[in-house]
Design a protein around this motif. Structure first.
Motif, PDB file in Angstrom:
ATOM      1  N   PHE A   1      -9.981 -20.604 -15.056  1.00 43.73           N
ATOM      2  CA  PHE A   1      -9.277 -20.261 -13.828  1.00 43.73           C
ATOM      3  C   PHE A   1      -9.992 -20.759 -12.381  1.00 43.73           C
ATOM      4  O   PHE A   1     -10.709 -20.850 -12.200  1.00 43.73           O
ATOM      5  N   THR A   2      -8.991 -21.381 -11.721  1.00 40.16           N
ATOM      6  CA  THR A   2      -9.602 -21.955 -10.400  1.00 40.16           C
ATOM      7  C   THR A   2      -8.562 -21.317  -9.317  1.00 40.16           C
ATOM      8  O   THR A   2      -7.707 -21.532  -9.109  1.00 40.16           O
ATOM      9  N   ASN A   3      -9.421 -20.624  -8.239  1.00 42.64           N
ATOM     10  CA  ASN A   3      -8.788 -20.040  -6.937  1.00 42.64           C
ATOM     11  C   ASN A   3      -9.250 -21.217  -5.911  1.00 42.64           C
ATOM     12  O   ASN A   3     -10.660 -21.145  -5.586  1.00 42.64           O
ATOM     13  N   ARG A   4      -8.271 -21.978  -5.282  1.00 43.78           N
ATOM     14  CA  ARG A   4      -8.371 -22.752  -4.364  1.00 43.78           C
ATOM     15  C   ARG A   4      -7.862 -22.485  -2.987  1.00 43.78           C
ATOM     16  O   ARG A   4      -6.759 -22.250  -3.075  1.00 43.78           O
ATOM     17  N   VAL A   5      -8.698 -22.437  -1.981  1.00 46.61           N
ATOM     18  CA  VAL A   5      -8.126 -21.958  -0.484  1.00 46.61           C
ATOM     19  C   VAL A   5      -8.346 -22.969   0.561  1.00 46.61           C
ATOM     20  O   VAL A   5      -9.475 -23.493   0.453  1.00 46.61           O
ATOM     21  N   ARG A   6      -7.402 -23.553   1.063  1.00 45.20           N
ATOM     22  CA  ARG A   6      -7.362 -24.549   2.084  1.00 45.20           C
ATOM     23  C   ARG A   6      -6.807 -23.903   3.369  1.00 45.20           C
ATOM     24  O   ARG A   6      -5.808 -23.416   3.458  1.00 45.20           O
ATOM     25  N   SER A   7      -7.452 -24.084   4.526  1.00 44.25           N
ATOM     26  CA  SER A   7      -6.844 -23.666   5.706  1.00 44.25           C
ATOM     27  C   SER A   7      -7.074 -24.655   6.736  1.00 44.25           C
ATOM     28  O   SER A   7      -7.897 -25.413   6.585  1.00 44.25           O
ATOM     29  N   TYR A   8      -5.983 -24.332   7.763  1.00 42.36           N
ATOM     30  CA  TYR A   8      -6.005 -25.521   8.645  1.00 42.36           C
ATOM     31  C   TYR A   8      -5.431 -24.706  10.016  1.00 42.36           C
ATOM     32  O   TYR A   8      -4.793 -23.706  10.113  1.00 42.36           O
ATOM     33  N   ALA A   9      -5.889 -25.344  11.246  1.00 44.84           N
ATOM     34  CA  ALA A   9      -5.716 -24.790  12.405  1.00 44.84           C
ATOM     35  C   ALA A   9      -4.303 -25.247  12.802  1.00 44.84           C
ATOM     36  O   ALA A   9      -3.895 -26.540  12.617  1.00 44.84           O
ATOM     37  N   THR A  10      -3.415 -24.173  13.338  1.00 42.71           N
ATOM     38  CA  THR A  10      -2.174 -24.731  13.616  1.00 42.71           C
ATOM     39  C   THR A  10      -2.364 -25.204  15.223  1.00 42.71           C
ATOM     40  O   THR A  10      -3.415 -24.741  15.861  1.00 42.71           O
ATOM     41  N   ASP A  11      -1.331 -25.835  15.626  1.00 42.96           N
ATOM     42  CA  ASP A  11      -1.229 -26.088  17.166  1.00 42.96           C
ATOM     43  C   ASP A  11      -1.873 -24.838  18.265  1.00 42.96           C
ATOM     44  O   ASP A  11      -2.347 -24.768  18.997  1.00 42.96           O
ATOM     45  N   GLU A  12      -0.843 -23.685  17.727  1.00 43.47           N
ATOM     46  CA  GLU A  12      -1.243 -22.425  18.541  1.00 43.47           C
ATOM     47  C   GLU A  12      -2.669 -22.002  18.448  1.00 43.47           C
ATOM     48  O   GLU A  12      -3.308 -21.723  19.269  1.00 43.47           O
ATOM     49  N   MET A  13      -3.478 -22.092  17.088  1.00 39.42           N
ATOM     50  CA  MET A  13      -4.676 -21.662  17.203  1.00 39.42           C
ATOM     51  C   MET A  13      -5.567 -22.756  18.059  1.00 39.42           C
ATOM     52  O   MET A  13      -6.492 -22.210  18.697  1.00 39.42           O
ATOM     53  N   LEU A  14      -5.216 -24.054  17.907  1.00 44.32           N
ATOM     54  CA  LEU A  14      -6.021 -25.045  18.631  1.00 44.32           C
ATOM     55  C   LEU A  14      -5.952 -24.555  20.054  1.00 44.32           C
ATOM     56  O   LEU A  14      -6.955 -24.652  21.027  1.00 44.32           O
ATOM     57  N   THR A  15      -4.871 -24.563  20.703  1.00 41.52           N
ATOM     58  CA  THR A  15      -4.760 -23.862  22.045  1.00 41.52           C
ATOM     59  C   THR A  15      -5.367 -22.737  22.294  1.00 41.52           C
ATOM     60  O   THR A  15      -6.253 -22.407  23.538  1.00 41.52           O
ATOM     61  N   PHE A  16      -5.397 -21.707  21.486  1.00 40.70           N
ATOM     62  CA  PHE A  16      -5.930 -20.396  21.634  1.00 40.70           C
ATOM     63  C   PHE A  16      -7.536 -20.775  21.729  1.00 40.70           C
ATOM     64  O   PHE A  16      -8.341 -20.077  22.673  1.00 40.70           O
TER      65      PHE A  16
END
Length: 177
Positions: free
Chosen positions: A120-135
């Motif tokens: 079993f593999t559990n992979r999580v990828r996260s990315y900054a949204t434009d909103e987060m970059l502005t924040f």
């Protein structure tokens, strides 16, 4: 939107499921997971439920705290095979400085090892949204510093929940057989 430049984390961990691949149904598990089972897979897990996206696709709602920030994740099914599930979420993040969003891709998969076991593999990828970059910019926080601080917390969370998710999927597979 999902580029290497704005990727925060790409974390992947594996664990053994002691059940035949034929009995594994990851989407069924995900979209029927009792809240109590979700909570038992991590001390950071607060609540879980399921609904549908506006376009009718299945959606898992997960509420958890990672690195001191409350997250409400709206995971919409983008691939749903018995041994492979991909979910995408435009998640809400509540920080001490206010609310923003993050994009998370959660991928769960199982591969046959032999007639009685799966990897079993559990992979999580996260990315900054434009909103987060502005924040972050409004607070004077450089993105690379934010990413460096966030990665260990996200990776530790994934590492801790992966074997517990595997065990829960195993119980569901054996119960449903």
């Amino acid at each position: 939107m999902h580029s290497v430049e704005n990727q925060i984390v790409d974390s992947s961990f594996s664990a053994i499921i002691n059940a035949p691949i034929e009995k594994i149904d990851i989407p069924r598990w995900c979209f029927t997971l009792p809240e109590k089972d979700y909570q038992e897979c991590s001390p950071a897990h607060i609540a879980a439920g399921f609904t549908t996206a506006p376009d009718g696709r299945r959606m898992s709602i997960n509420v958890e705290t990672i690195g001191g920030s409350l997250m409400v994740q709206h995971y919409v099914e983008t691939l749903g095979e018995k041994d492979h599930l991909i979910l995408d979420s435009h998640s809400d993040v509540f920080t001490p400085s206010g609310r923003t969003t993050i994009h998370v891709t959660w991928e769960l998969s199982a591969k046959r090892i032999d007639e009685a076991r799966c990897d079993f593999t559990n992979r999580v990828r996260s990315y900054a949204t434009d909103e987060m970059l502005t924040f972050l910019d409004r607070q004077g926080i450089p993105f690379d510093i934010f990413r460096t601080q966030r990665q260990p917390m996200s990776i530790a969370h994934n590492k801790g929940e992966t074997p517990l998710f595997a065990a829960n999927i195993e119980r569901a597979a054996l119960r449903n057989s």
